[in-house]
Design a protein around this motif. Sequence first.
Motif, PDB file in Angstrom:
ATOM      1  N   HIS A 163       9.602   4.195  11.551  1.00 20.79           N
ATOM      2  CA  HIS A 163       9.082   3.608  10.311  1.00 20.79           C
ATOM      3  C   HIS A 163       7.706   2.989  10.546  1.00 20.79           C
ATOM      4  CE1 HIS A 163      11.134   0.318  12.415  1.00 20.79           C
ATOM      5  NE2 HIS A 163      10.311  -0.502  11.791  1.00 20.79           N
ATOM      6  N   ASP A 167       4.189   4.097   8.681  1.00 21.78           N
ATOM      7  CA  ASP A 167       3.294   3.121   8.054  1.00 21.78           C
ATOM      8  C   ASP A 167       1.876   3.260   8.606  1.00 21.78           C
ATOM      9  OD1 ASP A 167       5.301   2.079   6.470  1.00 21.78           O
ATOM     10  OD2 ASP A 167       5.794   0.457   7.863  1.00 21.78           O
ATOM     11  N   ASP A 308       3.035  -1.968   5.452  1.00 19.70           N
ATOM     12  CA  ASP A 308       3.708  -0.716   5.108  1.00 19.70           C
ATOM     13  C   ASP A 308       3.083  -0.138   3.847  1.00 19.70           C
ATOM     14  OD1 ASP A 308       5.514  -1.368   2.623  1.00 19.70           O
ATOM     15  OD2 ASP A 308       5.805  -3.044   4.023  1.00 19.70           O
ATOM     16  N   GLU A 309       3.296   1.163   3.641  1.00 17.19           N
ATOM     17  CA  GLU A 309       2.625   1.860   2.550  1.00 17.19           C
ATOM     18  C   GLU A 309       3.036   1.325   1.184  1.00 17.19           C
ATOM     19  OE1 GLU A 309      -0.130   4.339   0.873  1.00 17.19           O
ATOM     20  OE2 GLU A 309       0.127   3.568   2.902  1.00 17.19           O
ATOM     21  N   ALA A 310       4.292   0.884   1.043  1.00 16.91           N
ATOM     22  CA  ALA A 310       4.739   0.336  -0.247  1.00 16.91           C
ATOM     23  C   ALA A 310       3.956  -0.932  -0.581  1.00 16.91           C
ATOM     24  CB  ALA A 310       6.232   0.041  -0.192  1.00 16.91           C
ATOM     25  N   THR A 311       3.704  -1.763   0.428  1.00 13.67           N
ATOM     26  CA  THR A 311       2.928  -2.985   0.210  1.00 13.67           C
ATOM     27  C   THR A 311       1.497  -2.658  -0.176  1.00 13.67           C
ATOM     28  OG1 THR A 311       4.304  -4.243   1.759  1.00 13.67           O
ATOM     29  CG2 THR A 311       2.107  -5.108   1.300  1.00 13.67           C
ATOM     30  N   ALA A 313       0.430   0.011  -1.615  1.00 11.75           N
ATOM     31  CA  ALA A 313       0.418   0.585  -2.966  1.00 11.75           C
ATOM     32  C   ALA A 313       0.666  -0.478  -4.026  1.00 11.75           C
ATOM     33  CB  ALA A 313       1.476   1.692  -3.061  1.00 11.75           C
ATOM     34  N   ASN A 314       1.669  -1.354  -3.796  1.00  7.22           N
ATOM     35  CA  ASN A 314       2.017  -2.358  -4.798  1.00  7.22           C
ATOM     36  C   ASN A 314       0.934  -3.407  -4.976  1.00  7.22           C
ATOM     37  OD1 ASN A 314       4.918  -2.188  -6.004  1.00  7.22           O
ATOM     38  ND2 ASN A 314       5.137  -1.502  -3.891  1.00  7.22           N
ATOM     39  N   GLN A 321      -2.378   1.616  -9.384  1.00  7.49           N
ATOM     40  CA  GLN A 321      -1.203   2.421  -9.679  1.00  7.49           C
ATOM     41  C   GLN A 321      -1.487   3.499 -10.713  1.00  7.49           C
ATOM     42  OE1 GLN A 321       2.159  -0.121 -10.487  1.00  7.49           O
ATOM     43  NE2 GLN A 321       2.121  -1.005  -8.425  1.00  7.49           N
ATOM     44  N   ARG A 702       7.605  -5.374  -3.407  1.00 10.60           N
ATOM     45  CA  ARG A 702       8.142  -4.286  -4.227  1.00 10.60           C
ATOM     46  C   ARG A 702       8.023  -4.780  -5.667  1.00 10.60           C
ATOM     47  NH1 ARG A 702       7.941  -2.925   0.228  1.00 10.60           N
ATOM     48  NH2 ARG A 702       9.305  -1.554   1.449  1.00 10.60           N
TER      49      ARG A 702
END
Length: 704
Positions: A163, A167, A308-311, A313-314, A321, A702
């Motif tokens: 993981h 990332d 991480d990629e979610a962070t 992006a968010n 977005q 998230r």
Amino acid sequence: MSVPQADTPMMRQFNAIKREHPDKLLFYRMGDFYEMFGDDAIVGAKVLQIALTSRNKNKSLPMCGVPYRAYEQYLNKLTAAGYKVAICEQMEDPAKAQGLVARDVVRVVTPGTTVSPQLIDPSRNHYLLAINVVLRSQCLGIAFADLSTGEFEVAEFNLYETHRFYDFLAQLTPQEILLTQSRSEAESQFLEELVQRMTQLLDKENISDSRSAVSSEKEASFTDGQVFPSTGLFNFIDPYHFDPEATQRNLKAHFETLNLSGFGVDDLPHGISAAGALLRYLEETQKCDLSHFTALRRHAFEKTMLLDEATVANLELFESQSGVRKHTLYHILNHTQTPMGARLFRQWLRQPLLDIEEINQRFDSIEEFRINFMLCEKFRESLNSIQDLPRIMGRIILPVVGVNDLVALRESLEPVQKLPTYLTELQSPLLKKIAEKFDPLTDLLELLNQRLLENPSFKLREGGFIAAGVSAELDELRDISRNSKQFLNEMLLRERERTGISSLKISFNKVFGYYLEVSNVHKTSVPEDYIRKQTLVNAERYITADLKEFEEKILTAEERIGELEYELFQQLKTDLNTNIRRVQQTAQDIAVADALAGLAYVAEHYHYVRPSLHPLQAPRKLFLKDSRHPVIEQIELGEVFVPNDLDLVETKCRIMLITGPNMAGKSTYMRQVALNILMAQCGSFIPASRAELSVVDRIFTRVG
């Protein structure tokens, strides 16, 4: 690969070269064109939208071509579409060749090795990534390099923490990935899963690419399998390229060292193998000196926060977005003036610091720039004229260099001369350290001014760019080319005076070239060094060694001028290449100062404050007074952004529950807290009236 069937010496040569590069489009040089044949022509014509023709009457051999003098725009289209292109040049002058002209591939351009300014974003790195999968050691060794700048780094990941690798992969966004061909069923299965996951991260628009990539890898394992020109992120290469001993030898030979201990990578054997494979791939594709890779750097994960990629992006750090870059943190904060400054600041934003001392050094520099804001603005104004020094030097190292690159270097070095004046006035530790060792490269600027004309021609093979005084032969040839009639008149006067023959003439014809004509009345006065060439009824025609030398010079002057200027250009390129480390260090110093000055500009104009930081080991505290969202407050919404407070202390309040109706601002509040913390650990001042923050080692979001 379907081999074009045509039994001619030229097509046999084409097929032999094509068999060595089955997965690439072959640009085959024929006079003033690069031709493509067979499957290459079908693919090339479709992508480039050019006419597809045939070399024979029954149209069994498709072909298409692009002009040699304008090939780069076509090459860029193919590379942008994901194709690899092998450039096959004529290795001898066709006019002097006996039989078939010798040809060979001089460079291979791939999505990860292009250095075209039209294809690579000046504000971000263009990485080629090599991954060494070692199942028996449960390890992924990686190396990544930017051919355009000479950056070269290495790292390792345990397989139980993939993981973290994913990332980091999302952070790199490589343009091409090198993997070993599988050697076992277990390795094949792991590679298939790895490729599918990487494709999901990096190529969201084409998920099927992962399956085709693995299929291509399997096909490449069979010597009789047909391989067609293909696109995609992934390139599967021979496992031998990752061999530990071979890669060590290759790296030590390149860096001219007895071992790699000086780079601090001895405990990363699998990463070293990936680095060696990557370097060999670059050597095989570029087929030239790669001396701008001056060091192998260990990527220091322990010093930075991994997002991480979610962070990413968010929090909309680099892309909103809705898919645009305008309303992002990077867009708001990036006020750098140079491309290398923009790339460095992107790295700072993607890799926040964990060490308070390093963060405070950035704070001190920003504060000093802000206090001396007029000086800061003059400094930034000087930076505005400096072009992309690392990428200019990268092109000078590679075969793609042109006169325009040397002119760009000269134009960039001129404003660099002003920078020490500003840097020496600054006393904060980070800026003072830069000022003390700053090298303005004055000697290189003088060298370029001495060797290049003030307004040079950019036509490399035709000349017109080397300054007067660099070469006595070149100056003489230019003088002859411009003043041939005057030279002939001066020679005629000298010969008349020497011989006493007042009627002596110098003439020219296509049979004898230039000659001296003496009437029969004066032929007894002809000197001994005159050589008779023709007898006429009333005159004799002669030549002399000086006249034939002049004739040769005047008839070949333009051609020789082009050749000589090209030789002098190559010598200048060599002289510049020996200073690559100095240019890279100066560019790095400029990038750091540029990023800091940009943050000072932001702090001054957006009314940011310096936060007070507490170390990781201290009791946790997050205190923000009048905190604002750095992006939303800059968007014209017709009303002023309402600031908010935050007070979280480990000993009394560790968590907050936020409630409210839809569109009340809950997500905005959560994002702005995370963004304020991230900005602080990047070394930026933050949008608040007061702030006390504990350093954090991860940020998770998230939201939305």
